[in-house]
Design an enzyme around this catalytic site. Structure first.
Site, mmCIF file in Angstrom:
data_model
loop_
_atom_site.group_PDB
_atom_site.id
_atom_site.type_symbol
_atom_site.label_atom_id
_atom_site.label_comp_id
_atom_site.label_asym_id
_atom_site.label_seq_id
_atom_site.Cartn_x
_atom_site.Cartn_y
_atom_site.Cartn_z
ATOM 1 N N ASN A 1 0.805 -1.194 -0.099
ATOM 2 C CA ASN A 1 -0.007 -0.014 0.249
ATOM 3 C C ASN A 1 1.314 1.068 -0.341
ATOM 4 O OD1 ASN A 1 -2.674 -1.391 0.130
ATOM 5 N ND2 ASN A 1 -1.962 -2.176 2.460
ATOM 6 N N ARG A 2 1.879 0.967 -0.146
ATOM 7 C CA ARG A 2 2.792 1.692 -0.021
ATOM 8 C C ARG A 2 2.877 3.076 1.056
ATOM 9 N NH1 ARG A 2 4.571 3.442 -5.821
ATOM 10 N NH2 ARG A 2 3.355 1.955 -6.871
ATOM 11 N N LEU A 3 3.183 1.740 1.522
ATOM 12 C CA LEU A 3 3.250 1.929 3.254
ATOM 13 C C LEU A 3 4.863 1.880 2.716
ATOM 14 C CD1 LEU A 3 -0.065 1.587 4.960
ATOM 15 C CD2 LEU A 3 0.860 3.850 4.325
#
Ligand SMILES: Cc1cc2nc3c(=O)[nH]c(=O)nc-3n(C[C@H](O)[C@H](O)[C@H](O)COP(=O)(O)O)c2cc1C
Length: 194
Positions: free
Chosen positions: A172-174
């Site tokens: 999640n692009r985290l």
């Protein structure tokens, strides 16, 4: 868990992995320098060594990067290892390596590269390919039958890290970003928003 406390050991581990999966040049790294008035420039060099003292590459001292580092001895490196999906950023002050260290590395380079180092006025305008080949030949003849010494205008730089950041891909692009900043001889570790 924020990661190991020693960023050099952490880099060593990633670089070991990179050497197994990154082809053909796991040691290729983008080097950014800036002129005395703050104008940046970047290019790829090869990392030739690293340890707790810093990260070393070799170049022509009269090149654009060589001149910029003389006027403004600060630099940044940015590694990206695509198969690992990891980035490592290094920032710090720069020092020229000792003559003994540069001599030792120059001595183990292939003879053609040694001659090439003498023949190339790196980053100066070149009239033609033929000119470069003629310059190479001249140097080859000059050193025929003997060892090629290190040119006085060719040496290495060591980037003494003040900040090292590790970026690792996450869902999640985290992504995970961990920064190590040099404080009083040790390292302060913190996380950043991705
Ligand atoms: C894969 C790769 C590795 C390179 N390694 C070096 C290197 O170790 N040292 C170097 O001076 N130039 C190296 N170069 C060339 C530089 O990218 C650059 O063209 C040259 O050093 C002149 O840069 P400057 O005019 O900014 O000084 C490499 C280029 C590539 C693509």
């Amino acid at each position: 868990m924020i990661g190991p406390l020693d960023p050099i050991a952490r880099f060593a581990k990633i670089f070991e992995q990179a050497k197994k999966v990154v082809t053909p040049e796991p040691a290729a790294v983008t080097l950014a320098t800036a002129s005395a008035d703050g104008k940046p420039s970047a290019r790829v060099v090869l990392l030739k060594g690293f340890d707790e003292r810093g990260f070393v590459f070799y170049t022509n001292l009269e090149s654009q990067k060589g001149k910029e580092l003389k006027a403004n001895p600060h630099a940044a490196l940015c590694f990206y290892f695509p198969p690992l999906y990891q980035q490592v950023r290094v920032e710090g002050r720069v020092e020229q390596v000792s003559d003994a260290e540069a001599d030792a590395y120059f001595a183990i380079r292939p003879r053609g590269s040694q001659i090439g180092a003498w023949a190339s006025k790196q980053s100066a305008p070149l009239a033609s390919r033929e000119q470069l080949e003629a310059d190479f030949k001249t140097v080859e003849e000059k050193f025929a039958g003997r060892q090629v010494p290190r040119p006085p205008f060719w040496s290495g730089f060591r980037i003494i890290p003040e900040r090292i950041e590790f970026w690792e891909s996450r869902e999640n692009r985290l992504h995970d970003r961990t920064v190590y900043s040099r404080k009083k001889g040790g390292w302060v570790v913190e996380k950043l928003y991705p």
